[in-house]
Design a protein around this motif. Sequence first.
Motif, PDB file in Angstrom:
ATOM      1  N   ASN A  12       0.847  -1.183   0.000  1.00  0.00           N
ATOM      2  CA  ASN A  12       0.000   0.000   0.000  1.00  0.00           C
ATOM      3  C   ASN A  12       0.890   1.243   0.000  1.00  0.00           C
ATOM      4  N   LYS A  13       0.917   1.974  -1.123  1.00  0.00           N
ATOM      5  CA  LYS A  13       1.824   3.110  -1.259  1.00  0.00           C
ATOM      6  C   LYS A  13       1.514   4.213  -0.255  1.00  0.00           C
ATOM      7  N   PHE A  14       0.225   4.414   0.038  1.00  0.00           N
ATOM      8  CA  PHE A  14      -0.149   5.456   0.993  1.00  0.00           C
ATOM      9  C   PHE A  14       0.426   5.146   2.374  1.00  0.00           C
ATOM     10  N   CYS A  15       0.249   3.910   2.827  1.00  0.00           N
ATOM     11  CA  CYS A  15       0.783   3.508   4.134  1.00  0.00           C
ATOM     12  C   CYS A  15       2.302   3.589   4.143  1.00  0.00           C
ATOM     13  N   SER A  16       2.926   3.166   3.036  1.00  0.00           N
ATOM     14  CA  SER A  16       4.375   3.213   2.941  1.00  0.00           C
ATOM     15  C   SER A  16       4.888   4.648   3.066  1.00  0.00           C
ATOM     16  N   LYS A  17       4.219   5.593   2.384  1.00  0.00           N
ATOM     17  CA  LYS A  17       4.631   6.994   2.461  1.00  0.00           C
ATOM     18  C   LYS A  17       4.430   7.557   3.857  1.00  0.00           C
ATOM     19  N   ILE A  18       3.341   7.153   4.507  1.00  0.00           N
ATOM     20  CA  ILE A  18       3.079   7.616   5.872  1.00  0.00           C
ATOM     21  C   ILE A  18       4.194   7.151   6.804  1.00  0.00           C
ATOM     22  N   TYR A  19       4.559   5.874   6.697  1.00  0.00           N
ATOM     23  CA  TYR A  19       5.611   5.330   7.546  1.00  0.00           C
ATOM     24  C   TYR A  19       6.941   6.026   7.272  1.00  0.00           C
ATOM     25  N   GLN A  20       7.273   6.201   5.997  1.00  0.00           N
ATOM     26  CA  GLN A  20       8.540   6.838   5.643  1.00  0.00           C
ATOM     27  C   GLN A  20       8.589   8.281   6.144  1.00  0.00           C
ATOM     28  N   THR A  21       7.480   9.010   5.976  1.00  0.00           N
ATOM     29  CA  THR A  21       7.432  10.399   6.416  1.00  0.00           C
ATOM     30  C   THR A  21       7.561  10.503   7.933  1.00  0.00           C
ATOM     31  N   THR A  22       6.875   9.617   8.643  1.00  0.00           N
ATOM     32  CA  THR A  22       6.929   9.621  10.102  1.00  0.00           C
ATOM     33  C   THR A  22       8.338   9.353  10.604  1.00  0.00           C
ATOM     34  N   ILE A  23       9.029   8.441   9.935  1.00  0.00           N
ATOM     35  CA  ILE A  23      10.385   8.083  10.345  1.00  0.00           C
ATOM     36  C   ILE A  23      11.362   9.215  10.036  1.00  0.00           C
ATOM     37  N   LEU A  25      10.690  12.525   9.364  1.00  0.00           N
ATOM     38  CA  LEU A  25      10.322  13.881   9.773  1.00  0.00           C
ATOM     39  C   LEU A  25      11.228  14.480  10.851  1.00  0.00           C
ATOM     40  N   PRO A  26      11.581  13.744  11.919  1.00  0.00           N
ATOM     41  CA  PRO A  26      12.452  14.357  12.938  1.00  0.00           C
ATOM     42  C   PRO A  26      13.779  14.849  12.380  1.00  0.00           C
ATOM     43  N   TYR A  27      14.337  14.137  11.395  1.00  0.00           N
ATOM     44  CA  TYR A  27      15.614  14.556  10.813  1.00  0.00           C
ATOM     45  C   TYR A  27      15.473  15.881  10.065  1.00  0.00           C
ATOM     46  N   LEU A  28      14.295  16.133   9.508  1.00  0.00           N
ATOM     47  CA  LEU A  28      14.069  17.336   8.713  1.00  0.00           C
ATOM     48  C   LEU A  28      13.709  18.551   9.571  1.00  0.00           C
ATOM     49  N   ILE A  29      13.398  18.322  10.828  1.00  0.00           N
ATOM     50  CA  ILE A  29      13.029  19.420  11.718  1.00  0.00           C
ATOM     51  C   ILE A  29      14.287  20.189  12.124  1.00  0.00           C
ATOM     52  N   GLY A  84      15.761   8.451  11.516  1.00  0.00           N
ATOM     53  CA  GLY A  84      15.110   8.424  10.208  1.00  0.00           C
ATOM     54  C   GLY A  84      16.095   8.477   9.059  1.00  0.00           C
ATOM     55  N   PHE A  85      17.130   9.319   9.180  1.00  0.00           N
ATOM     56  CA  PHE A  85      18.117   9.434   8.102  1.00  0.00           C
ATOM     57  C   PHE A  85      18.844   8.115   7.889  1.00  0.00           C
TER      58      PHE A  85
END
Length: 213
Positions: A12-23, A25-29, A84-85
């Motif tokens: 499921n691409k949507f779930c995959s993107k959600i997981y990747q973004t969640t992981i 996101l802290p590195y991008l903050i 995440g990185f």
Amino acid sequence: MPLYKNLNEILNKFCSKIYQTTILLPYLISIVVVSYIVYAFLSMDTGLINKFLEGIGKDTVLWYNEAKFWPYILILVYCWKSFGFNTIIYYAVIVGIDTNLFEAAMVDGASKIKQIIHITLPSLKPTVIVMTILAIGRIFYSDFGLFYQVPMDSGALYSATNVIDTYVYRALFYIGDYGMSAAASLYQSVVGFLLVVGANALVRKLDADNALF
């Protein structure tokens, strides 16, 4: 059917993107934002942790005056921010593994654990070695924002948060000691270079195919 999946096996691409973004996101903050997130937890008057301690009848803690807690706090913040990185790097390697290897292993009756041990981990070995060598070269470097911004440059915490990078910054801007700042920076560069060369020489001796040079 296994009850768990690798991130690259989620169809499921949507779930995959959600997981990747969640992981990731802290590195991008920004580290400045991270410092205020930490402050929201550790503030003396309004911090979530002290409010919780008050709620259960315990004494509050002056987090920004107690140096003994900060080695653990900084490790926790660093792991949360950098996880995440590193995950994305290893994820990219795993995605590139030939799926025929996993299919052949499943046909032979290999469990998920055996697939990880005999296919995934050997494929990750070169990346792990390279990342380790680069990490060794940065032993004498530190994340300036982590040690300066997150503790809010609190003088009471210098015994736990003062590293070479923060020392160079304070020596340069607060004291004006340009010579000592330059010497400390040069020391970091030279020692880092020697550590990389030494670590690579050791890897080349043990496994020449995975050495950097």
